[in-house]
Scaffold this motif. Structure first.
Motif, PDB file in Angstrom:
ATOM      1  N   TRP A  91       0.830  -1.201   0.000  1.00 39.19           N
ATOM      2  CA  TRP A  91       0.000   0.000   0.000  1.00 39.19           C
ATOM      3  C   TRP A  91       0.864   1.250   0.000  1.00 39.19           C
ATOM      4  O   TRP A  91       0.607   2.193  -0.761  1.00 39.19           O
ATOM      5  N   LEU A  92       1.895   1.283   0.851  1.00 39.69           N
ATOM      6  CA  LEU A  92       2.779   2.444   0.900  1.00 39.69           C
ATOM      7  C   LEU A  92       3.528   2.621  -0.424  1.00 39.69           C
ATOM      8  O   LEU A  92       3.719   3.748  -0.904  1.00 39.69           O
ATOM      9  N   TYR A  93       3.948   1.507  -1.012  1.00 44.38           N
ATOM     10  CA  TYR A  93       4.652   1.569  -2.297  1.00 44.38           C
ATOM     11  C   TYR A  93       3.726   2.111  -3.386  1.00 44.38           C
ATOM     12  O   TYR A  93       4.121   2.979  -4.187  1.00 44.38           O
ATOM     13  N   ALA A  94       2.473   1.625  -3.396  1.00 43.36           N
ATOM     14  CA  ALA A  94       1.520   2.095  -4.402  1.00 43.36           C
ATOM     15  C   ALA A  94       1.223   3.580  -4.226  1.00 43.36           C
ATOM     16  O   ALA A  94       1.139   4.334  -5.213  1.00 43.36           O
ATOM     17  N   ALA A  95       1.068   4.008  -2.987  1.00 44.86           N
ATOM     18  CA  ALA A  95       0.780   5.427  -2.730  1.00 44.86           C
ATOM     19  C   ALA A  95       1.935   6.299  -3.202  1.00 44.86           C
ATOM     20  O   ALA A  95       1.722   7.362  -3.808  1.00 44.86           O
ATOM     21  N   ALA A  96       3.148   5.862  -2.927  1.00 49.85           N
ATOM     22  CA  ALA A  96       4.314   6.646  -3.365  1.00 49.85           C
ATOM     23  C   ALA A  96       4.393   6.695  -4.882  1.00 49.85           C
ATOM     24  O   ALA A  96       4.694   7.740  -5.481  1.00 49.85           O
ATOM     25  N   LYS A  97       4.125   5.565  -5.521  1.00 52.03           N
ATOM     26  CA  LYS A  97       4.163   5.515  -6.980  1.00 52.03           C
ATOM     27  C   LYS A  97       3.113   6.444  -7.593  1.00 52.03           C
ATOM     28  O   LYS A  97       3.391   7.182  -8.550  1.00 52.03           O
ATOM     29  N   MET A  98       1.914   6.402  -7.047  1.00 49.66           N
ATOM     30  CA  MET A  98       0.822   7.190  -7.599  1.00 49.66           C
ATOM     31  C   MET A  98       1.035   8.686  -7.391  1.00 49.66           C
ATOM     32  O   MET A  98       0.482   9.509  -8.123  1.00 49.66           O
ATOM     33  N   SER A  99       1.867   9.025  -6.399  1.00 48.74           N
ATOM     34  CA  SER A  99       2.151  10.444  -6.149  1.00 48.74           C
ATOM     35  C   SER A  99       3.358  10.930  -6.928  1.00 48.74           C
ATOM     36  O   SER A  99       3.809  12.058  -6.733  1.00 48.74           O
ATOM     37  N   GLY A 100       3.896  10.097  -7.804  1.00 45.07           N
ATOM     38  CA  GLY A 100       4.995  10.508  -8.658  1.00 45.07           C
ATOM     39  C   GLY A 100       6.370  10.233  -8.107  1.00 45.07           C
ATOM     40  O   GLY A 100       7.375  10.609  -8.728  1.00 45.07           O
ATOM     41  N   GLN A 101       6.473   9.583  -6.961  1.00 49.33           N
ATOM     42  CA  GLN A 101       7.782   9.258  -6.394  1.00 49.33           C
ATOM     43  C   GLN A 101       8.352   7.991  -7.041  1.00 49.33           C
ATOM     44  O   GLN A 101       7.660   7.289  -7.786  1.00 49.33           O
ATOM     45  N   ASN A 102       9.591   7.693  -6.727  1.00 50.06           N
ATOM     46  CA  ASN A 102      10.253   6.493  -7.253  1.00 50.06           C
ATOM     47  C   ASN A 102      10.818   5.684  -6.082  1.00 50.06           C
ATOM     48  O   ASN A 102      12.030   5.629  -5.866  1.00 50.06           O
ATOM     49  N   PRO A 103       9.947   5.050  -5.284  1.00 46.25           N
ATOM     50  CA  PRO A 103      10.405   4.340  -4.090  1.00 46.25           C
ATOM     51  C   PRO A 103      11.132   3.043  -4.446  1.00 46.25           C
ATOM     52  O   PRO A 103      10.989   2.505  -5.547  1.00 46.25           O
ATOM     53  N   PRO A 151      -0.209  -0.111 -13.886  1.00 44.64           N
ATOM     54  CA  PRO A 151      -0.569  -1.078 -12.832  1.00 44.64           C
ATOM     55  C   PRO A 151       0.332  -2.311 -12.782  1.00 44.64           C
ATOM     56  O   PRO A 151       0.283  -3.066 -11.830  1.00 44.64           O
ATOM     57  N   LEU A 152       1.158  -2.526 -13.856  1.00 42.59           N
ATOM     58  CA  LEU A 152       1.943  -3.768 -13.900  1.00 42.59           C
ATOM     59  C   LEU A 152       2.993  -3.822 -12.799  1.00 42.59           C
ATOM     60  O   LEU A 152       3.274  -4.909 -12.261  1.00 42.59           O
ATOM     61  N   ASP A 153       3.545  -2.678 -12.444  1.00 40.66           N
ATOM     62  CA  ASP A 153       4.534  -2.676 -11.374  1.00 40.66           C
ATOM     63  C   ASP A 153       3.889  -3.112 -10.062  1.00 40.66           C
ATOM     64  O   ASP A 153       4.484  -3.888  -9.288  1.00 40.66           O
ATOM     65  N   LEU A 154       2.689  -2.642  -9.805  1.00 44.15           N
ATOM     66  CA  LEU A 154       1.995  -3.037  -8.575  1.00 44.15           C
ATOM     67  C   LEU A 154       1.620  -4.521  -8.614  1.00 44.15           C
ATOM     68  O   LEU A 154       1.700  -5.216  -7.595  1.00 44.15           O
TER      69      LEU A 154
END
Length: 572
Positions: A64-76, A98-101
């Motif tokens: 969930w944290l990874y998805a939130a960071a990704k959707m906000s434009g970050q590169n976690p 969505p493939l990364d998630l």
């Protein structure tokens, strides 16, 4: 009365033999016993269940944290390591939702599933390992990048060619099924012909019995080393892996270096050979070959070299010779050959008393273990590489891998006689008698420590058949100088490592007979990699272990002539 009446035992064996045809020789007990062992211990382990549940919650939080960071434009940083699950992920779409998630969800689930499969306390070690193996292979089959409807690397190629790849893949599938039904070799193998493009080094069959032919290759130099070389291949496959195309033929390489080379070519057994014993391969194979070489070239030491199962029987023969005072061996070389089977790799996962009895009943019915059962077992061990990858490349994308001489050889398979294979599995795989001091030849126990000829061992880094750590363990049981080589490649490709082969390297080290034992991991960490082919290092070693005397080559015209190489048995 405790003995089972003979006709009832026959009924049992016939039933299991019929079942074995359906399961490709794999005992259902091996799978079910592992699952029942796991299920029982998992049910009795509330702590493990809580641990799995907690890890699942942690993984969900990480995702969930990874998805939130990704959707906000970050590169976690990815929350879960790939650990080898990276096939067919070349497209950049795998790096973005969505493939990364989906990929990260799958990786998190995979790590959790493997942990759950191996975690319960009290399981049999073999069942714990089996559960991990089975789980990983199931996960490979379910991976999103194995799904052509999800993986962009696949569906983009399908769309780009308008479905032409799918049409070609269907043609490939139909052709392969037709070839299998008519017992034809795989597509492209017809370009490699034994005696012409393969196994083409000039020579003569100089000896033949009902188990093997002995080939002597024509010399290629004006003088040759005094000590001839005997090559003992495995009888599970045809001998010419050691004499492939001229450019990567070990035989041609040795002849070109000024050696007189002899090769055993095993006869492919049939149902009539069901009672061929393991010791027949020693007495009628290795010893018969050594006796004939001695008759042809009297008074000379012999460099003996065995590959895979041929190396195992050669080690048994060498220990027997040492016990009996036969000192004809100038050196002993073992290529990807095991003598200790306590760590025999993934093949051991499903070799237990139940599995061996299952195979025995199948072979009892047929007299031999046929090629389909052996090929099926190796495909299961490497399902992602040999099954899933092939389905996608050949049948979805329509892209066949170009046939090579090694692939053509691999398709030219042989059978295994009932009695020999049963003795091999029970005496070596199950009971490990050779290094346990309980392997008897002609009624008396032999010991590897009696071998006093210098030994050259070769292991390969990616060997699924004879793991290099297992090959290395010969040093534990030897009382002679041992040189060990660890080369890149797998069980077959690592041995076929001709000079000039790209991306080949190896590590090498020698231990005196009285040197302290160094474990394989420590040895590999200390040994410096060398670029190039281990063949050159071996050739130098052979010359150093001989007398260095150069003599006139043998007179081929004076030798027995039972037919030109590659002989008769290679075609059986």
């Amino acid at each position: 009365m405790t003995d089972t009446p003979r006709h009832f035992e026959t009924l049992d064996r016939a039933q299991r033999a019929a079942l074995a045809h359906v399961t490709q020789g794999i005992s259902p007990y091996a799978l079910w016993s592992a699952y029942l062992d796991w299920a029982t211990h998992y049910a009795m382990s509330p702590g493990t269940q809580l641990d799995v549940a907690e890890r699942a919650a942690e993984n969900a939080g990480k995702l969930w944290l990874y998805a939130a960071a990704k959707m906000s434009g970050q590169n976690p940083a990815p929350p879960f390591p790939a650990n080898g699950w990276t096939s067919f992920q070349e497209d950049p779409a795998w790096q973005a939702p969505p493939l990364d998630l989906l990929r990260q969800w799958y990786l998190g689930l995979s790590h959790l599933a493997v942990f759950a499969a191996e975690a319960p306390r009290g399981m049999q070690t073999i069942d714990q390992t089996r559960m991990g193996f089975i789980t990983r292979h199931l996960l490979d089959a379910l991976a999103p990048w194995s799904n052509p409807f999800i993986n962009p690397d696949i569906w983009k190629k399908v769309l780009a060619d308008g479905g032409a790849g799918l049409a070609k893949g269907l043609q490939n599938l139909i052709e392969d099924r037709q070839r299998e039904a008519s017992s034809q070799p795989p597509a492209g193998a017809e370009g490699f012909v034994v005696g012409k493009t393969l196994a083409a080094t000039p020579g003569e069959v100089v000896f033949r019995n009902d188990l093997m032919e002995l080939i002597c290759y024509r010399p290629a130099t004006e003088a040759v080393a005094a000590e001839p070389i005997l090559l003992v291949p495995a009888w599970i496959m045809k001998y010419y892996i050691l004499d492939l195309s001229p450019g990567n033929s070990l035989v041609r390489f040795l002849v070109g270096r000024g050696h007189t080379v002899f090769m055993i070519s095993w006869r492919n057994p049939t149902a009539e050979d069901r009672n061929l014993a393991l010791d027949d391969y020693r007495s009628k194979g290795v010893m018969a070959a050594l006796d004939e070489i001695t008759r042809l070239l009297p008074g000379r030491g012999i460099h003996a070299c065995g590959y895979c199962l041929g190396g195992t029987i050669l080690a048994i023969a060498a220990a027997t010779m040492a016990r009996d005072g036969d000192r004809r061996l100038a050196s002993l070389s073992l290529l990807a050959a095991q003598t200790d089977f306590s760590e025999a790799g993934e093949l051991m996962l499903f070799v237990d008393d139940s599995q061996v009895a299952f195979l025995e009943d199948m072979m009892w019915d047929r007299g031999v273990l046929d090629t389909k059962q052996m090929a099926g077992a190796f495909r299961i061990l490497r399902s992602n590489e040999l099954i899933l990858s092939r389905i996608i490349h050949d049948y979805v994308l329509g892209e066949r891998e170009a046939m090579t001489d090694l692939m053509a050889w691999n398709a030219d398979q042989t059978r295994m006689p009932y009695l020999m294979h049963s003795q091999y599995l029970r005496g070596l795989f199950l009971e490990n008698r050779l290094t346990a001091g309980r392997y008897a030849v002609e009624g008396r126990v032999i010991a590897l420590r009696d071998i006093d000829a210098p030994v050259f061992l070769v292991g390969t880094e990616k060997d699924h058949i004879a793991p290099w750590q297992s090959v290395y363990k010969f040093r534990l049981f030897a009382d002679t100088e041992v040189t060990f080589v660890l080369t890149t490649g797998g069980h077959n490709a690592g041995i076929v490592s001709e000079p000039g082969h790209r991306h080949r390297s190896f590590r090498i080290g020698t231990a005196a007979h009285d040197a302290k034992y160094v474990d394989p991991v420590s040895w590999a960490a200390a040994a410096e990699p060398r670029e190039g082919s281990w063949w050159l290092a071996w050739a130098d070693w052979l010359e150093a272990k001989g007398t260095r005397a150069m003599v006139a080559p043998p007179d081929m015209d004076a030798m027995p002539k039972l037919g030109a190489a590659p002989g008769r048995y290679v075609f059986t």
